[in-house]
Design a protein around this motif. Sequence first.
Motif, PDB file in Angstrom:
ATOM      1  N   GLY A 226      -6.478  10.498  12.032  1.00  0.00           N
ATOM      2  CA  GLY A 226      -6.602  10.519  10.623  1.00  0.00           C
ATOM      3  C   GLY A 226      -5.600   9.563   9.990  1.00  0.00           C
ATOM      4  N   VAL A 227      -5.132   8.499  10.724  1.00  0.00           N
ATOM      5  CA  VAL A 227      -4.570   7.490   9.987  1.00  0.00           C
ATOM      6  C   VAL A 227      -5.571   6.505   9.396  1.00  0.00           C
ATOM      7  CG1 VAL A 227      -2.773   5.489  10.312  1.00  0.00           C
ATOM      8  CG2 VAL A 227      -2.472   7.663  11.670  1.00  0.00           C
ATOM      9  N   MET A 228      -5.055   6.014   8.221  1.00  0.00           N
ATOM     10  CA  MET A 228      -6.168   5.220   7.422  1.00  0.00           C
ATOM     11  C   MET A 228      -5.708   3.773   7.507  1.00  0.00           C
ATOM     12  SD  MET A 228      -7.121   7.591   4.290  1.00  0.00           S
ATOM     13  CE  MET A 228      -8.686   6.785   3.875  1.00  0.00           C
ATOM     14  N   TYR A 229      -6.759   2.957   7.505  1.00  0.00           N
ATOM     15  CA  TYR A 229      -6.359   1.405   7.557  1.00  0.00           C
ATOM     16  C   TYR A 229      -7.189   0.708   6.326  1.00  0.00           C
ATOM     17  CZ  TYR A 229      -4.750   2.442  12.361  1.00  0.00           C
ATOM     18  OH  TYR A 229      -4.018   2.777  13.307  1.00  0.00           O
ATOM     19  N   LEU A 230      -6.219   0.175   5.560  1.00  0.00           N
ATOM     20  CA  LEU A 230      -6.767  -0.292   4.297  1.00  0.00           C
ATOM     21  C   LEU A 230      -7.012  -1.969   4.264  1.00  0.00           C
ATOM     22  CD1 LEU A 230      -4.390   1.823   2.207  1.00  0.00           C
ATOM     23  CD2 LEU A 230      -6.773   2.270   2.868  1.00  0.00           C
ATOM     24  N   GLY A 231      -8.064  -2.562   4.044  1.00  0.00           N
ATOM     25  CA  GLY A 231      -8.109  -3.941   4.108  1.00  0.00           C
ATOM     26  C   GLY A 231      -8.027  -4.410   2.640  1.00  0.00           C
ATOM     27  N   SER A 232      -6.773  -5.131   2.502  1.00  0.00           N
ATOM     28  CA  SER A 232      -6.517  -5.596   1.289  1.00  0.00           C
ATOM     29  C   SER A 232      -6.893  -7.071   0.966  1.00  0.00           C
ATOM     30  CB  SER A 232      -5.003  -5.426   0.878  1.00  0.00           C
ATOM     31  OG  SER A 232      -4.072  -6.554   1.525  1.00  0.00           O
ATOM     32  N   GLY A 233      -6.684  -7.251  -0.303  1.00  0.00           N
ATOM     33  CA  GLY A 233      -7.097  -9.018  -1.047  1.00  0.00           C
ATOM     34  C   GLY A 233      -5.713  -9.812  -0.970  1.00  0.00           C
ATOM     35  N   ALA A 234      -4.722  -8.817  -0.136  1.00  0.00           N
ATOM     36  CA  ALA A 234      -3.367  -9.864  -0.617  1.00  0.00           C
ATOM     37  C   ALA A 234      -2.278  -9.693   0.564  1.00  0.00           C
ATOM     38  CB  ALA A 234      -2.716  -9.132  -1.893  1.00  0.00           C
ATOM     39  N   VAL A 235      -2.249  -8.266   1.327  1.00  0.00           N
ATOM     40  CA  VAL A 235      -1.225  -8.389   2.304  1.00  0.00           C
ATOM     41  C   VAL A 235      -1.992  -7.897   3.607  1.00  0.00           C
ATOM     42  CG1 VAL A 235       0.520  -7.532   0.692  1.00  0.00           C
ATOM     43  CG2 VAL A 235      -0.980  -5.650   1.603  1.00  0.00           C
ATOM     44  N   GLY A 236      -3.102  -8.162   3.902  1.00  0.00           N
ATOM     45  CA  GLY A 236      -3.798  -8.180   5.114  1.00  0.00           C
ATOM     46  C   GLY A 236      -4.294  -6.379   5.265  1.00  0.00           C
ATOM     47  N   VAL A 237      -4.073  -6.129   6.509  1.00  0.00           N
ATOM     48  CA  VAL A 237      -4.364  -4.545   6.918  1.00  0.00           C
ATOM     49  C   VAL A 237      -3.180  -3.771   6.669  1.00  0.00           C
ATOM     50  CG1 VAL A 237      -5.182  -2.993   8.363  1.00  0.00           C
ATOM     51  CG2 VAL A 237      -6.278  -5.122   8.394  1.00  0.00           C
ATOM     52  N   TRP A 238      -3.348  -2.705   5.947  1.00  0.00           N
ATOM     53  CA  TRP A 238      -2.186  -1.742   5.475  1.00  0.00           C
ATOM     54  C   TRP A 238      -2.620  -0.375   6.352  1.00  0.00           C
ATOM     55  CZ3 TRP A 238       2.186  -3.203   3.248  1.00  0.00           C
ATOM     56  CH2 TRP A 238       3.036  -2.296   2.963  1.00  0.00           C
ATOM     57  N   GLU A 239      -1.710   0.183   7.265  1.00  0.00           N
ATOM     58  CA  GLU A 239      -1.656   1.463   7.888  1.00  0.00           C
ATOM     59  C   GLU A 239      -1.098   2.568   7.144  1.00  0.00           C
ATOM     60  OE1 GLU A 239      -0.099   3.264  12.179  1.00  0.00           O
ATOM     61  OE2 GLU A 239      -0.405   0.873  11.992  1.00  0.00           O
ATOM     62  N   PHE A 240      -1.841   3.481   6.794  1.00  0.00           N
ATOM     63  CA  PHE A 240      -1.279   4.594   5.776  1.00  0.00           C
ATOM     64  C   PHE A 240      -1.739   5.947   6.468  1.00  0.00           C
ATOM     65  CE2 PHE A 240      -2.435   7.581   2.178  1.00  0.00           C
ATOM     66  CZ  PHE A 240      -1.268   7.649   1.936  1.00  0.00           C
ATOM     67  N   ASP A 241      -0.557   6.685   6.610  1.00  0.00           N
ATOM     68  CA  ASP A 241      -0.823   8.074   7.148  1.00  0.00           C
ATOM     69  C   ASP A 241      -0.843   9.083   5.920  1.00  0.00           C
ATOM     70  OD1 ASP A 241      -0.701  10.555   8.479  1.00  0.00           O
ATOM     71  OD2 ASP A 241       0.642  10.186   9.765  1.00  0.00           O
ATOM     72  N   PRO A 242      -1.938   9.752   5.471  1.00  0.00           N
ATOM     73  CA  PRO A 242      -1.687  10.538   4.271  1.00  0.00           C
ATOM     74  C   PRO A 242      -0.981  11.843   4.824  1.00  0.00           C
ATOM     75  CG  PRO A 242      -3.998   9.813   5.009  1.00  0.00           C
ATOM     76  CD  PRO A 242      -3.117   9.374   6.233  1.00  0.00           C
ATOM     77  N   THR A 244       2.021  11.915   6.089  1.00  0.00           N
ATOM     78  CA  THR A 244       3.445  11.922   5.921  1.00  0.00           C
ATOM     79  C   THR A 244       3.726  10.832   4.848  1.00  0.00           C
ATOM     80  OG1 THR A 244       3.358  10.054   7.674  1.00  0.00           O
ATOM     81  CG2 THR A 244       3.757  12.133   8.501  1.00  0.00           C
ATOM     82  N   GLY A 245       2.714  10.201   4.304  1.00  0.00           N
ATOM     83  CA  GLY A 245       2.880   9.296   3.547  1.00  0.00           C
ATOM     84  C   GLY A 245       3.477   8.092   3.871  1.00  0.00           C
ATOM     85  N   ASN A 246       3.806   7.893   5.419  1.00  0.00           N
ATOM     86  CA  ASN A 246       4.253   6.678   5.847  1.00  0.00           C
ATOM     87  C   ASN A 246       3.416   5.502   6.033  1.00  0.00           C
ATOM     88  OD1 ASN A 246       6.778   7.879   6.264  1.00  0.00           O
ATOM     89  ND2 ASN A 246       6.164   8.682   8.395  1.00  0.00           N
ATOM     90  N   SER A 247       3.714   4.198   5.593  1.00  0.00           N
ATOM     91  CA  SER A 247       2.820   3.171   5.673  1.00  0.00           C
ATOM     92  C   SER A 247       3.303   1.998   6.260  1.00  0.00           C
ATOM     93  CB  SER A 247       2.182   2.876   4.364  1.00  0.00           C
ATOM     94  OG  SER A 247       3.271   2.535   3.329  1.00  0.00           O
TER      95      SER A 247
END
Length: 259
Positions: A226-242, A244-247
Amino acid sequence: MDGLNRFDGMDFTIFKRSSTDPLSLSDNFILSLYEDSKGIIWVGTQNGGLNRFDPRNEKFTGFIHKSDDPGSLAHNKVWAITEDSEGNIWAGTESGLSVYHAETGVFRNYFHDPYNPASISNNTVQSLLTDKQGSVWIGTKHGGLNRLDPHSDRFHRYTPDPSNPHSISTDWVFRIFEDRKGQIWIGSFAGLDKFDRQTGQFIHYQFKENPMLEELILSIGEDSKGVMYLGSGAVGVWEFDPKTGNSQSHSYDQNNALS
């Protein structure tokens, strides 16, 4: 702009447009890919419309916009593709939303009507999703988010409202994603939003660790935990755990071959 590349685990096979082969790829500039429930690969291009690729014979069938044919593709720039619960193929184009009915070989097109609030909010469609409930979600450029029930042909619009903190954050939607729990996530120029189906409200996520992540989310994925991975246009890939809110970020480092 180098055609369609297929990797089998060992080697690449490259498919390109050939002016002498009508069953080749229509355009080498690929914008979108989608594999349907029958294993057919659909390819959206910059200027060559929509392609249907059959892996069994490795041939392409092209679908293009024809100004004299209202049953053709809405526009030749295809940003996004999805399949609905009935096996129809939807294509989000630069100027309209098209749905292809394989039984008839005809497209039905949806366009914005300024006099009809139940029409699509904008003609430039850059993201599509068919959710587990059968609704088609449409992300537009400058028209926000739309949800269409294919049985009613009515679009429900979600647009920014400065007076409502629970409205969607921006009118330019790049990515729509449904997680394992059926929650809808939106990646946009304003970062990451989650749609609450129960309340009809949006939750906007802020990342204090890197505010730049709130500017541009181009892609969204989820792992088995359930951990999410966000592809951004500025900081690469961001790992986000909904949960806990940790990223944390995973950025390119030219001095680290494993980055």
